[in-house]
Design an enzyme around this catalytic site. Structure first.
Site, short mmCIF file in Angstrom:
data_model
loop_
_atom_site.label_atom_id
_atom_site.label_comp_id
_atom_site.label_asym_id
_atom_site.label_seq_id
_atom_site.Cartn_x
_atom_site.Cartn_y
_atom_site.Cartn_z
N ASP A 107 -3.18 -2.93 -2.50
CA ASP A 107 -4.21 -1.89 -2.57
C ASP A 107 -4.03 -1.07 -3.86
O ASP A 107 -2.95 -1.06 -4.45
CB ASP A 107 -4.11 -0.96 -1.35
CG ASP A 107 -5.31 -0.01 -1.25
OD1 ASP A 107 -5.16 1.07 -0.64
OD2 ASP A 107 -6.39 -0.35 -1.79
N ASN A 108 -5.09 -0.41 -4.29
CA ASN A 108 -5.03 0.59 -5.37
C ASN A 108 -4.67 0.06 -6.74
O ASN A 108 -4.06 0.77 -7.56
CB ASN A 108 -4.05 1.72 -5.00
CG ASN A 108 -4.32 2.28 -3.64
OD1 ASN A 108 -3.47 2.21 -2.77
ND2 ASN A 108 -5.51 2.82 -3.43
N GLU A 126 -11.28 4.45 -1.25
CA GLU A 126 -11.70 4.83 0.11
C GLU A 126 -12.55 6.10 0.11
O GLU A 126 -12.21 7.10 -0.50
CB GLU A 126 -10.48 5.01 1.04
CG GLU A 126 -9.35 5.86 0.51
CD GLU A 126 -8.29 5.04 -0.20
OE1 GLU A 126 -8.60 3.96 -0.72
OE2 GLU A 126 -7.13 5.49 -0.24
N ASP A 142 0.84 -1.21 0.00
CA ASP A 142 0.00 0.00 0.00
C ASP A 142 0.87 1.25 0.00
O ASP A 142 0.54 2.26 0.63
CB ASP A 142 -0.93 -0.02 1.23
CG ASP A 142 -1.99 1.06 1.16
OD1 ASP A 142 -2.50 1.46 2.23
OD2 ASP A 142 -2.31 1.52 0.04
N LYS A 182 2.99 3.18 -6.02
CA LYS A 182 2.63 2.12 -6.98
C LYS A 182 3.84 1.67 -7.81
O LYS A 182 3.92 0.53 -8.21
CB LYS A 182 1.49 2.58 -7.87
CG LYS A 182 1.76 3.85 -8.62
CD LYS A 182 0.50 4.32 -9.35
CE LYS A 182 0.85 5.52 -10.23
NZ LYS A 182 -0.21 5.89 -11.11
O1 LIG Z 1 -5.13 4.31 -1.24
C1 LIG Z 1 -4.43 5.28 -1.90
C2 LIG Z 1 -5.07 6.24 -2.67
C3 LIG Z 1 -4.31 7.21 -3.34
C4 LIG Z 1 -5.02 8.23 -4.17
C5 LIG Z 1 -4.57 9.55 -4.20
C6 LIG Z 1 -5.25 10.50 -4.96
C7 LIG Z 1 -6.37 10.12 -5.69
F1 LIG Z 1 -7.03 11.04 -6.42
C8 LIG Z 1 -6.81 8.80 -5.68
C9 LIG Z 1 -6.14 7.86 -4.92
C10 LIG Z 1 -2.92 7.23 -3.23
C11 LIG Z 1 -2.26 6.26 -2.46
N1 LIG Z 1 -0.90 6.27 -2.34
C12 LIG Z 1 -0.31 5.32 -1.59
C13 LIG Z 1 -1.05 4.34 -0.95
N2 LIG Z 1 -2.40 4.31 -1.05
C14 LIG Z 1 -3.02 5.26 -1.79
MG LIG Z 2 -3.87 2.67 -0.58
#
Ligand SMILES: Oc1cc(-c2ccc(F)cc2)cc2nccnc12
Ligand SMILES: [Mg+2]
Length: 214
Positions: free
Chosen positions: A169-170, A199, A141, A144
């Site tokens: 995740d993601n 989320e 997580d 990426k």
């Molecule tokens: O769960 C997440 C969501 C997002 C993220 C940011 C901005 C957006 F617009 C959409 C999604 C970034 C993340 N970076 C590291 C780990 N987890 C992440």
């Molecule tokens: Mg995440």
């Protein structure tokens, strides 16, 4: 310029949660991030999928890449059997400082080892520093573009065994196309996508569960 977002999340926990009660810490963060300001916690919807996979694996050794404020750290650690450890790696020292306080507020500090630094440098040190033979469960997580290199590093360092479970995740938003190609095309992995939502939003996202076949 006032408090940072992680500091505001910590304040919401201190105000609305009960010390030593992980469920109340999780609920306080979810309420704040749904109603006050969005933050990149795995969240309540994907969190239920995380809970079910952790419960199914019941890991003796677990690794989390990307702590942020410690929300998923608390979700995972609260489900671990006595005497098992979760190692969580965080690159950003400001995030790590808040996470330590949130993990302690939940009363889970004895189950969690939070290590600050880049995952690429820390993963090769896991065996010698923490006496880890292999990880039963890994939650990816963090950034990426580190998912594939860190997965390869875990393999090369002998930190995965037959049956080790990776949960990422993601994989849709922000998206990890290279990682999906890697775990879905490599015969050493059995992969499955759990469709969900980003989320606190209605945007699609999901978790990819990949079992290492050795
Ligand atoms: O769960 C997440 C969501 C997002 C993220 C940011 C901005 C957006 F617009 C959409 C999604 C970034 C993340 N970076 C590291 C780990 N987890 C992440
Ligand atoms: Mg995440």
């Amino acid at each position: 310029t006032g408090l940072s977002r992680p500091q505001r999340i910590l304040k919401a926990v201190q105000k609305n949660a009960t010390k030593g009660n992980p469920e109340s810490v999780i609920a306080a963060i979810d309420h704040y991030c749904r109603h006050s300001e969005w933050a990149m916690n795995v969240g309540d919807e994907k969190g239920l999928i995380l809970d079910s996979v952790v419960t199914e694996v019941n890991p003796s050794t677990a690794l989390e890449l990307g702590t942020y404020c410690g929300y998923s750290t608390v979700r995972i650690a609260r489900l671990l059997s006595p005497g098992t450890k979760l190692i969580t790696l965080e690159f950003n020292p400001d995030y790590a400082a808040i996470a330590r306080q949130i993990i302690a507020y939940a009363g889970l500090q004895d189950k969690v080892i939070l290590v600050e630094g880049p995952s690429g440098d820390l993963i090769p040190k896991m065996k010698q520093q923490h006496g880890i033979k292999s990880f039963d469960f890994v939650f990816l997580d963090h950034w990426k573009d580190r998912y594939v290199p860190d997965t390869k590093l875990l393999e090369e360092c002998g930190l995965l065994r037959k049956g080790s479970v990776l949960l990422a995740d993601n994989v849709i938003c922000p998206g990890t196309p290279e990682y999906l190609k890697y775990v879905r095309n490599d015969p050493r992995y059995e992969s499955r996508y759990f469709k969900s939502n980003l989320e606190y939003t209605k945007v699609e996202d999901g978790l990819e569960k990949s079992v290492f076949l050795g």
